[in-house]
Design a protein around this motif. Structure first.
Motif, PDB file in Angstrom:
ATOM      1  N   ARG A 170       1.342  55.813  13.961  1.00 40.88           N
ATOM      2  CA  ARG A 170       1.678  56.918  14.532  1.00 40.88           C
ATOM      3  C   ARG A 170       1.910  57.909  13.482  1.00 40.88           C
ATOM      4  O   ARG A 170       2.341  57.763  12.432  1.00 40.88           O
ATOM      5  CB  ARG A 170       2.953  57.024  15.524  1.00 40.88           C
ATOM      6  N   ALA A 171       1.487  59.350  13.752  1.00 39.16           N
ATOM      7  CA  ALA A 171       1.588  60.497  12.698  1.00 39.16           C
ATOM      8  C   ALA A 171       1.374  61.763  13.476  1.00 39.16           C
ATOM      9  O   ALA A 171       1.187  61.677  14.708  1.00 39.16           O
ATOM     10  CB  ALA A 171       0.557  60.160  11.558  1.00 39.16           C
ATOM     11  N   VAL A 172       1.821  62.857  12.923  1.00 40.87           N
ATOM     12  CA  VAL A 172       1.813  64.032  13.205  1.00 40.87           C
ATOM     13  C   VAL A 172       0.886  64.762  12.264  1.00 40.87           C
ATOM     14  O   VAL A 172       0.902  64.726  11.073  1.00 40.87           O
ATOM     15  CB  VAL A 172       2.891  64.865  13.364  1.00 40.87           C
ATOM     16  N   LEU A 173      -0.245  65.687  12.997  1.00 40.32           N
ATOM     17  CA  LEU A 173      -1.183  66.325  11.939  1.00 40.32           C
ATOM     18  C   LEU A 173      -0.843  67.923  12.158  1.00 40.32           C
ATOM     19  O   LEU A 173      -0.509  68.272  13.341  1.00 40.32           O
ATOM     20  CB  LEU A 173      -2.503  66.040  12.508  1.00 40.32           C
ATOM     21  N   VAL A 174      -0.700  68.445  11.253  1.00 44.60           N
ATOM     22  CA  VAL A 174      -0.704  70.033  11.070  1.00 44.60           C
ATOM     23  C   VAL A 174      -1.804  70.463  10.330  1.00 44.60           C
ATOM     24  O   VAL A 174      -2.288  70.398   9.163  1.00 44.60           O
ATOM     25  CB  VAL A 174       1.082  70.332  10.367  1.00 44.60           C
ATOM     26  N   ALA A 175      -2.219  71.790  11.142  1.00 44.77           N
ATOM     27  CA  ALA A 175      -3.489  72.201  10.438  1.00 44.77           C
ATOM     28  C   ALA A 175      -3.242  73.756  10.786  1.00 44.77           C
ATOM     29  O   ALA A 175      -2.805  74.378  11.837  1.00 44.77           O
ATOM     30  CB  ALA A 175      -4.885  71.906  11.228  1.00 44.77           C
ATOM     31  N   ASN A 176      -3.658  74.609   9.505  1.00 48.59           N
ATOM     32  CA  ASN A 176      -3.834  76.189   9.876  1.00 48.59           C
ATOM     33  C   ASN A 176      -4.935  76.460  10.602  1.00 48.59           C
ATOM     34  O   ASN A 176      -5.943  75.916  10.279  1.00 48.59           O
ATOM     35  CB  ASN A 176      -4.133  76.820   8.379  1.00 48.59           C
ATOM     36  N   ASN A 177      -4.924  77.387  11.271  1.00 50.14           N
ATOM     37  CA  ASN A 177      -6.073  78.097  11.973  1.00 50.14           C
ATOM     38  C   ASN A 177      -6.424  79.468  11.629  1.00 50.14           C
ATOM     39  O   ASN A 177      -5.647  80.452  11.929  1.00 50.14           O
ATOM     40  CB  ASN A 177      -5.986  78.086  13.566  1.00 50.14           C
ATOM     41  N   GLU A 178      -7.229  79.562  10.767  1.00 54.64           N
ATOM     42  CA  GLU A 178      -7.280  80.945   9.657  1.00 54.64           C
ATOM     43  C   GLU A 178      -7.904  82.198  10.438  1.00 54.64           C
ATOM     44  O   GLU A 178      -7.153  83.067  10.478  1.00 54.64           O
ATOM     45  CB  GLU A 178      -8.093  80.481   8.299  1.00 54.64           C
ATOM     46  N   TYR A 179      -9.167  82.022  11.080  1.00 52.26           N
ATOM     47  CA  TYR A 179      -9.649  83.057  11.515  1.00 52.26           C
ATOM     48  C   TYR A 179     -10.707  82.953  12.628  1.00 52.26           C
ATOM     49  O   TYR A 179     -11.038  81.571  12.734  1.00 52.26           O
ATOM     50  CB  TYR A 179     -10.350  83.896  10.670  1.00 52.26           C
ATOM     51  N   THR A 180     -11.408  83.662  13.351  1.00 54.58           N
ATOM     52  CA  THR A 180     -12.426  83.467  14.325  1.00 54.58           C
ATOM     53  C   THR A 180     -13.679  84.087  14.015  1.00 54.58           C
ATOM     54  O   THR A 180     -13.624  85.201  13.603  1.00 54.58           O
ATOM     55  CB  THR A 180     -11.784  83.946  15.673  1.00 54.58           C
ATOM     56  N   ASN A 181     -14.525  83.627  14.622  1.00 58.73           N
ATOM     57  CA  ASN A 181     -16.051  84.217  14.639  1.00 58.73           C
ATOM     58  C   ASN A 181     -16.505  84.138  16.247  1.00 58.73           C
ATOM     59  O   ASN A 181     -16.924  83.286  16.562  1.00 58.73           O
ATOM     60  CB  ASN A 181     -17.030  83.377  13.738  1.00 58.73           C
ATOM     61  N   GLU A 182     -16.193  85.487  16.733  1.00 53.47           N
ATOM     62  CA  GLU A 182     -16.656  85.702  18.008  1.00 53.47           C
ATOM     63  C   GLU A 182     -18.021  85.496  18.532  1.00 53.47           C
ATOM     64  O   GLU A 182     -18.270  85.221  19.765  1.00 53.47           O
ATOM     65  CB  GLU A 182     -15.734  87.202  18.611  1.00 53.47           C
ATOM     66  N   SER A 183     -18.732  85.875  17.607  1.00 50.56           N
ATOM     67  CA  SER A 183     -20.216  86.037  17.756  1.00 50.56           C
ATOM     68  C   SER A 183     -20.767  84.552  17.955  1.00 50.56           C
ATOM     69  O   SER A 183     -21.871  84.590  18.801  1.00 50.56           O
ATOM     70  CB  SER A 183     -21.008  86.498  16.576  1.00 50.56           C
ATOM     71  N   ILE A 184     -20.075  83.516  17.659  1.00 53.22           N
ATOM     72  CA  ILE A 184     -20.612  82.165  18.136  1.00 53.22           C
ATOM     73  C   ILE A 184     -19.597  81.294  18.995  1.00 53.22           C
ATOM     74  O   ILE A 184     -19.924  80.328  19.571  1.00 53.22           O
ATOM     75  CB  ILE A 184     -20.949  81.282  16.765  1.00 53.22           C
ATOM     76  N   MET A 185     -18.643  82.025  19.325  1.00 53.39           N
ATOM     77  CA  MET A 185     -17.695  81.515  20.229  1.00 53.39           C
ATOM     78  C   MET A 185     -17.780  81.753  21.404  1.00 53.39           C
ATOM     79  O   MET A 185     -17.501  80.672  22.342  1.00 53.39           O
ATOM     80  CB  MET A 185     -16.248  81.856  19.781  1.00 53.39           C
ATOM     81  N   PHE A 186     -18.305  82.787  21.844  1.00 55.92           N
ATOM     82  CA  PHE A 186     -18.324  83.304  23.193  1.00 55.92           C
ATOM     83  C   PHE A 186     -19.754  83.674  23.486  1.00 55.92           C
ATOM     84  O   PHE A 186     -20.564  84.421  22.785  1.00 55.92           O
ATOM     85  CB  PHE A 186     -17.320  84.472  23.372  1.00 55.92           C
ATOM     86  N   PRO A 187     -20.113  83.706  24.979  1.00 54.76           N
ATOM     87  CA  PRO A 187     -21.388  84.283  25.560  1.00 54.76           C
ATOM     88  C   PRO A 187     -21.359  85.774  25.456  1.00 54.76           C
ATOM     89  O   PRO A 187     -20.322  86.271  25.487  1.00 54.76           O
ATOM     90  CB  PRO A 187     -21.353  83.656  26.767  1.00 54.76           C
ATOM     91  N   PRO A 188     -22.423  86.519  24.954  1.00 61.33           N
ATOM     92  CA  PRO A 188     -22.267  87.920  24.903  1.00 61.33           C
ATOM     93  C   PRO A 188     -21.886  88.655  26.117  1.00 61.33           C
ATOM     94  O   PRO A 188     -21.322  89.901  25.930  1.00 61.33           O
ATOM     95  CB  PRO A 188     -23.723  88.330  24.493  1.00 61.33           C
ATOM     96  N   SER A 189     -22.006  88.133  27.237  1.00 64.66           N
ATOM     97  CA  SER A 189     -21.608  88.564  28.618  1.00 64.66           C
ATOM     98  C   SER A 189     -20.153  88.837  28.896  1.00 64.66           C
ATOM     99  O   SER A 189     -19.630  89.437  29.634  1.00 64.66           O
ATOM    100  CB  SER A 189     -22.240  87.838  29.802  1.00 64.66           C
ATOM    101  N   MET A 190     -19.189  88.310  28.013  1.00 67.01           N
ATOM    102  CA  MET A 190     -17.916  88.075  28.160  1.00 67.01           C
ATOM    103  C   MET A 190     -17.239  89.316  27.974  1.00 67.01           C
ATOM    104  O   MET A 190     -17.683  90.267  26.993  1.00 67.01           O
ATOM    105  CB  MET A 190     -17.517  86.888  27.370  1.00 67.01           C
ATOM    106  N   ASP A 191     -16.227  89.758  28.739  1.00 68.69           N
ATOM    107  CA  ASP A 191     -15.429  90.989  28.424  1.00 68.69           C
ATOM    108  C   ASP A 191     -14.896  91.131  26.984  1.00 68.69           C
ATOM    109  O   ASP A 191     -14.241  90.223  26.758  1.00 68.69           O
ATOM    110  CB  ASP A 191     -14.531  91.235  29.570  1.00 68.69           C
ATOM    111  N   PRO A 192     -15.052  91.948  26.352  1.00 69.39           N
ATOM    112  CA  PRO A 192     -14.570  92.208  25.120  1.00 69.39           C
ATOM    113  C   PRO A 192     -13.074  92.193  24.922  1.00 69.39           C
ATOM    114  O   PRO A 192     -12.613  91.554  24.005  1.00 69.39           O
ATOM    115  CB  PRO A 192     -15.149  93.595  24.539  1.00 69.39           C
ATOM    116  N   ALA A 193     -12.325  92.587  25.741  1.00 68.39           N
ATOM    117  CA  ALA A 193     -10.934  92.573  25.671  1.00 68.39           C
ATOM    118  C   ALA A 193     -10.476  91.225  25.955  1.00 68.39           C
ATOM    119  O   ALA A 193      -9.430  90.760  25.366  1.00 68.39           O
ATOM    120  CB  ALA A 193     -10.365  93.455  26.706  1.00 68.39           C
TER     121      ALA A 193
END
Length: 682
Positions: A170-193
């Motif tokens: 058993r263990a615990v993993l900790v990770a930083n989540n540094e930044y995002t790249n919205e252009s490959i994360m979401f379909p272009p039709s999604m509301d920008p807000a």
């Protein structure tokens, strides 16, 4: 950033050397290399100060002298400097327990995760994997801010895996989540807000429990485990140290200047001897709108352009051009401490450790009990720092030890070379056969108070770059990860690169940064005087000057034959195995013929000192982050960050981790020995 094409934000397009994407430059560091150098100070460089006198007494006073006790967490080797790894044969001490044949470099056009033939790999956890029982399963076409707040974050960087039981199941993993790249994360039709709201919840940190059958078997993450936690831009943080309550960090939403919402652009980090995680806030400047920036703001890269992410459109605090929130940027750029064993605890931002673009912080305990943390400021021509705690470590007193980083003194490094007159910027080794010299730690605070004339303590710790400029440290080539070796006590500094070194009026090469237009970076090895981590002085040498000798790069590997090493460029994060060998992850493969980034082992002792061997290669457009080396059970872990960075929705350059999702998913990956090896997933 909205869902517009990222290329409108790409001043680095056609200017990036090697394989790094111009999209990464835009999203990760706000195109820092396309802008004016943030450090315009006219500090003396090394040749000017080589004969200068700087009293040891004035710097720090006489420190404790003696053997160093290294306590770097449950998985580290706990030995004094110079000791050999116990229980290992001479061959194992030299090479470590993780035996492998080096892989060949992988072309940057290839979308594969590559490991040695006798090893297998599989993800531990991926972007979007649900952490809680009531969190929806990941659906890339139907993400919401609420679902992302309960899912593993995006672009994992620093990571560690801390055991929870004696059987190591058993263990615990900790990770930083540094930044995002919205252009490959979401379909272009999604509301920008909506996109912006999801992206904010994909930043921060992730904590998740792991389980497995037995030691040596691959890990699985546990959905709904009691320690699972997400840190997002809505999570309250407490400010500690001298800046807490200062007028410099008060805003309309926090009139007391003691509580900050969220943590930004978390890059590397470290695990403390008491089992907490130190996380470095790095390129926070790209998130804030600022008009008519002050000199102090410009020193941190804040400009009068609108930030592409557009968070100021939804939250007023990201519009620092207003009087109400002009101090909001001053609340980011610190070392964060998180207790992964207590999901109800409030994480802390330690102001005594200074404010700059922290890559991370790594801790060792000195013989006198004080704790010392080493830190790099990841910007061209910025500095190397260390922090010495006021109070002492107490074995077993976790509550006390969690306060150690709140009070102490901050120092910045000045390097002196032994052969400065021979440094011409070519990278050629001096006639004495090494790049080496001595150095000193210059105080920015002493006994918790400002040591910089004309600046208050609060000003030193909020405007740390300006304070450092005033005492003339050495301008470095992007010092990123800085870590002490748990076997020898020596300190290793990854200087990633600096293509502006010696260009035009920029600071020329010196012995600690010996190449003009240093595209490929180098590694510095530091030995504190008398192995005293609180010492005012140190000796140093360059372990390696990176590059690809086969492409004609001028390189140096501590005298090891350059035609017998794996090509390596842009060292970023470092780690160690149980024998004290250095492991380096890269962010920018060699220029010329492009290769994917990777993880490399470097031997530090004996005839093979400087030998570089590539262990793995990450997929197309990805960066290798956060290596964790559990060589005694034949396992290695890396964070695969920004795979497929150069693609857009529907036209991906990577589909890592190849699970059927129509877009790449940054992931934590485990590599292990197994019958189903041969470089394939088990």
């Amino acid at each position: 950033m909205t869902l517009e094409s990222p290329r409108r934000f790409l001043p680095m397009l056609n200017h990036v050397k090697g394989k790094r994407s111009a999209v990464t430059c835009a999203l990760k560091c706000d195109n820092a290399c396309a802008k004016d150098v943030c450090n315009p100070s006219n500090n003396s460089y090394m040749r000017d100060i080589v004969s200068a006198e700087y009293s040891r007494r004035n710097i720090l006073g006489v420190g404790a002298v003696g053997a160093l006790t290294l306590l770097l967490g449950a998985n580290a080797v706990n030995q004094a400097p110079g000791a050999q790894a116990q229980g290992l044969s001479p061959a194992a001490r030299a090479g470590g327990r993780l035996q492998f044949s080096a892989i060949a470099p992988v072309s940057a056009s290839v979308d594969e995760f590559t490991v040695p033939k006798t090893y297998s790999w599989e993800p531990v956890i991926r972007w979007g994997d649900p952490l809680f029982r009531d969190t929806p399963d990941f659906d890339i076409n139907n993400q919401t801010p609420e679902s992302q707040a309960g899912q593993f974050g995006y672009n994992n960087d620093y990571l560690d895996i801390l055991p929870l039981d004696e059987k190591n199941t058993r263990a615990v993993l900790v990770a930083n989540n540094e930044y995002t790249n919205e252009s490959i994360m979401f379909p272009p039709s999604m509301d920008p807000a909506t996109v912006r709201a999801i992206a904010k919840n994909a930043h921060g940190m992730s904590v998740v429990e792991l389980e497995r059958k037995a030691e040596g078997f691959p890990w699985k993450y546990v959905r709904g485990a009691k320690l699972n936690r997400r840190i997002t831009m809505s999570t309250p943080f407490t400010l500690s140290g001298p800046v807490a309550g200062s007028d410099l960090v008060k805003t309309a939403a926090d009139s007391e200047g003691r509580t900050v919402l969220g943590t930004l652009n978390n890059c590397a980090g470290g695990t403390t001897p008491w089992g907490t995680i130190l996380s470095g806030e790095e390129n926070f400047n790209g998130y804030f709108k600022v008009t008519a920036p002050t000199a102090a703001q410009r020193r941190y890269g804040l400009t009068n352009s609108n930030p592409g992410r557009g968070w100021h459109l939804d939250e007023q605090r990201f519009d620092a051009s207003t009087e109400e929130y002009r101090n909001e940027p001053n609340r980011f750029g610190y070392i964060v401490e998180l207790d992964p064993m207590d999901p109800t605890s409030t994480p802390v931002k330690h102001t005594a450790m200074g404010r700059f673009k922290h890559e991370g912080a790594n801790v060792r305990v000195n013989a006198d009990g004080r704790v010392v943390a080493y830190m790099g400021d990841d910007e061209r021509f910025d500095y190397l720092y260390k922090f010495v705690s006021r109070d002492k470590y107490i074995e077993g007193n976790r509550a006390h030890n969690k306060t150690l980083m709140a009070n102490g003194d901050l120092f910045v490094a000045r390097f002196r070379g032994n052969s400065e007159s021979e440094i011409d910027g070519s990278g050629a080794v001096p006639t004495d056969g090494a790049f080496d010299g001595s150095g000193e730690w210059i105080p920015l605070t002493r006994n918790g108070r400002s040591a910089v004339p004309g600046m208050s303590t609060e000003e030193v710790l909020v405007h740390t770059r300006l304070a450092a400029d005033a005492v003339s440290p050495t301008k470095m080539d992007r010092p990123e990860d800085v870590e002490p070796n748990p076997v020898t006590g020596r300190i290793y500094v990854a200087c990633t690169n600096n293509s502006n070194r010696g260009v035009g009026s920029n600071t020329p090469a010196d012995e600690a940064n010996p190449r003009t237009q240093n595209r490929d970076g180098h590694i510095i090895e530091i030995t504190e005087t008398n192995n005293d981590a609180t010492a005012a002085t140190f000796n140093w040498n360059l372990l390696m000057v990176c590059g690809d000798p086969a492409q004609g790069d001028v390189t140096y590997f501590s005298g090891y034959p350059v035609d017998q090493v794996s090509p390596i460029s842009c060292p970023d994060n470092v780690a160690f195995d149980s024998a004290g060998n250095l492991w380096i992850s890269t962010d920018g493969a060699p220029s010329g013929i492009g290769y994917n980034d990777g993880l490399f082992k470097v031997q530090l002792e004996g005839a093979d000192r400087g030998k570089v061997e590539q262990f793995l290669s990450v997929p197309r457009d990805a960066e290798t982050c956060g290596p964790v080396i559990h060589d005694q059970e034949g396992m290695v872990f890396v964070a695969v960050q920004h795979p497929g960075e150069d693609g857009i929705w529907g036209n991906n350059t990577s589909l890592f981790p190849y699970d059927g999702t129509p877009a790449p998913r940054p992931s934590v990956v485990q590599v292990f020995r197994g019958k189903n090896g041969n470089g394939l997933r088990k």
